[in-house]
Design a protein around this motif. Structure first.
Motif, mmCIF file in Angstrom:
data_model
loop_
_atom_site.group_PDB
_atom_site.id
_atom_site.type_symbol
_atom_site.label_atom_id
_atom_site.label_comp_id
_atom_site.label_asym_id
_atom_site.label_seq_id
_atom_site.Cartn_x
_atom_site.Cartn_y
_atom_site.Cartn_z
ATOM 1 N N UNK A 180 30.542 33.942 33.505
ATOM 2 C CA UNK A 180 31.456 33.824 32.250
ATOM 3 C C UNK A 180 31.697 35.150 32.094
ATOM 4 N N UNK A 181 30.792 36.023 32.042
ATOM 5 C CA UNK A 181 31.052 37.350 31.419
ATOM 6 C C UNK A 181 31.822 37.926 32.374
ATOM 7 N N UNK A 182 31.901 37.711 33.771
ATOM 8 C CA UNK A 182 32.765 38.455 34.535
ATOM 9 C C UNK A 182 34.126 37.902 34.333
ATOM 10 N N UNK A 183 34.354 36.734 34.098
ATOM 11 C CA UNK A 183 35.647 36.233 33.952
ATOM 12 C C UNK A 183 36.520 36.787 32.542
ATOM 13 N N UNK A 184 35.593 37.130 31.917
ATOM 14 C CA UNK A 184 36.147 37.674 30.523
ATOM 15 C C UNK A 184 36.717 39.224 30.792
ATOM 16 N N UNK A 185 35.732 39.979 31.583
ATOM 17 C CA UNK A 185 35.704 41.293 31.418
ATOM 18 C C UNK A 185 36.583 41.731 32.788
ATOM 19 N N UNK A 186 36.480 40.898 33.973
ATOM 20 C CA UNK A 186 37.286 41.554 35.017
ATOM 21 C C UNK A 186 38.383 40.579 35.261
ATOM 22 N N UNK A 187 39.535 41.218 35.767
ATOM 23 C CA UNK A 187 40.573 40.300 36.030
ATOM 24 C C UNK A 187 40.368 39.616 37.566
#
Length: 459
Positions: A451-458
């Motif tokens: 979930x964090x990766x989805x928010x921060x990494x395109x």
């Protein structure tokens, strides 16, 4: 003449009976020579985190590894038979259903009448498990337990605390934890998390759990030493002798030291680092591999990256306490079956490619779960624990009225309970003890990080 003939017949009958008795006695002998003729050593043990369990499809456990070393030293294959408890362990040995007990059996005068203690010998004692973080300093003396809240399971730990309380004149606040869903190891976890102050357990279990929770202190002893050992039947002196000779010779060997280190010294947790570069849109140096191979299983590459992070912290040379290797931490047997050649476990692309192939095979095993997102949770759990323990958790969930096709709040609750004797000895649970808290956290951690990766990494 008749008297003479009668005497001869009587002597002949007596001789025949004696020979028959001797032959029967010979047939019943099952010591080391007969065991070697069979080609295998049958050891009896109990499921536990320190004796025997299955992890990611591989048999493991300190007692298991040592018994395997002993069997190898006398030229035999090892076969393991599991009992439910110590009384059944002894009963199975006496009835000939095993050759040796490979478990830390307490040495008592009563047992010595029917068993011969031999082989591995350990000294155990009970210790206080306490948190060594924060302002409160760890207790150094048992008298400091007065006024403290100590949570223990019924049985020997509770009994010892009650006796200690009497010896000190009272004052220890003893809490007996009777809930079936809470084990000794659960209490240790609660101490580590700061939810409770203190618990008590055997020192070997405490040492093993300290490799999962470096923030616990296990130095304070609350009981006298208790000797424990392996055992054989009294009519197996040659097997006992071989076990004693093996232990005396091998307790300082590299194999013995490696097993001790694996279970009681090596940290079981990975120290993690932050995302490589949020500004550049990079999670790791291996993003291209995750993007390339995630397509084969129709996963978001960031989800595969989250799995890799949890497994190895993006370190392709990582080796776990259990022997898993590489970026995706595949066990040796799994790596071979997925096409990784010996010596290539540390090659990042080989590791990712094999892991994706393995995930695809697990996916097929859970085809009964139609929701793709839900099935992915089961795949993660099986990747971490091995499929057999997930099937056990599903069976337990179904038996106790939960949805066996839903992970959160259902099957995950029962993977936790597989460390509890009442549940891992249930008839529907086919694969014994499992430390489920690691798998429980594994699935949650990977999903949360994704979930964090989805928010921060395109994408």
């Amino acid at each position: 003449m008749r008297k003479y003939l009668f005497t001869c017949l009587l002597l002949f009958s007596l001789l025949a009976c004696k020979n028959a008795h001797t032959s029967q006695k010979d047939v019943n002998v099952h010591d080391l020579p007969q065991i070697k003729d069979s080609g295998e050593l049958v050891v009896l043990t109990l499921y536990s985190s320190t004796s025997y369990f299955n992890y990611r499809g591989q048999d493991m456990g300190f007692q298991y590894e040592l018994s395997e070393q002993f069997a190898k030293s006398i030229g035999l294959k090892l076969r393991v038979e599991v009992a439910k408890n110590i009384p059944e362990l002894v009963k199975k040995l006496k009835s000939g259903k095993g050759d040796m007990i490979a478990y830390s059996l307490p040495i008592t005068k009563k047992m010595k009448d029917s068993l011969t203690y031999c082989g591995l010998e350990v000294i155990t004692h009970q210790v206080v498990v306490q948190n060594n973080e924060g302002k409160t300093k760890p207790l150094k003396d048992v008298t400091e337990l007065i006024g403290k809240d100590v949570y223990v399971k019924p049985g020997k730990y509770y009994d010892r605390l009650v006796n200690l309380d009497k010896e000190l004149g009272g004052g220890i606040k003893i809490h007996k934890v009777t809930s079936d869903s809470i084990t000794v190891e659960n209490l240790i976890t609660q101490v580590s998390e700061g939810k409770i102050q203190y618990t008590v357990c055997d020192n070997d279990l405490a040492k093993l759990n300290a490799t999962y929770y470096p923030n616990i202190d296990i130095k304070l002893s609350v009981s006298f030493d208790q000797r424990a050992s392996w055992a054989v039947r009294n009519d197996c002196p040659l097997l006992a002798k071989a076990a004693n000779e093996w232990y005396k010779k091998n307790k300082t060997s590299p194999d013995y030291a490696a097993s001790t280190k694996r279970y009681f010294e090596l940290l079981k947790t990975t120290i993690h680092s932050p995302i490589l570069s949020i500004e550049d849109g990079k999670i790791s140096h291996y993003d291209k591999l995750f993007k390339k191979y995630s397509k084969e299983i129709d996963w978001d590459w960031r989800f595969l990256a989250s799995l890799a992070y949890n497994e190895s912290n993006f370190n392709p040379k990582a080796v776990s306490w259990a022997g898993a290797r590489g970026l995706m931490q595949l066990m040796p047997a799994t790596a071979r079956s997925m096409g990784i050649a010996a010596g290539e476990e540390d090659v990042p692309e080989e590791s990712v490619k094999a892991a994706v192939k393995y995930i695809a095979s697990i996916d097929k095993s859970f085809s009964m779960i139609h929701n793709k997102k839900e099935r992915r949770n089961f795949i993660l759990a099986a990747y971490n624990a091995g499929q057999s323990h997930i099937y056990d958790a599903m069976a337990l969930a179904e038996k106790f009225g939960k949805n066996k096709l839903v992970w959160y709040g259902n099957v995950e609750d029962y993977i936790l309970l597989e460390s509890n004797e009442e549940y891992f000895t249930d008839p529907v649970c086919k694969n014994g003890y499992f430390r489920g808290i690691e798998t429980y956290n594994f699935v949650r951690d990977i999903n949360d990080r994704y979930k964090v990766y989805k928010k921060k990494i395109k994408h």
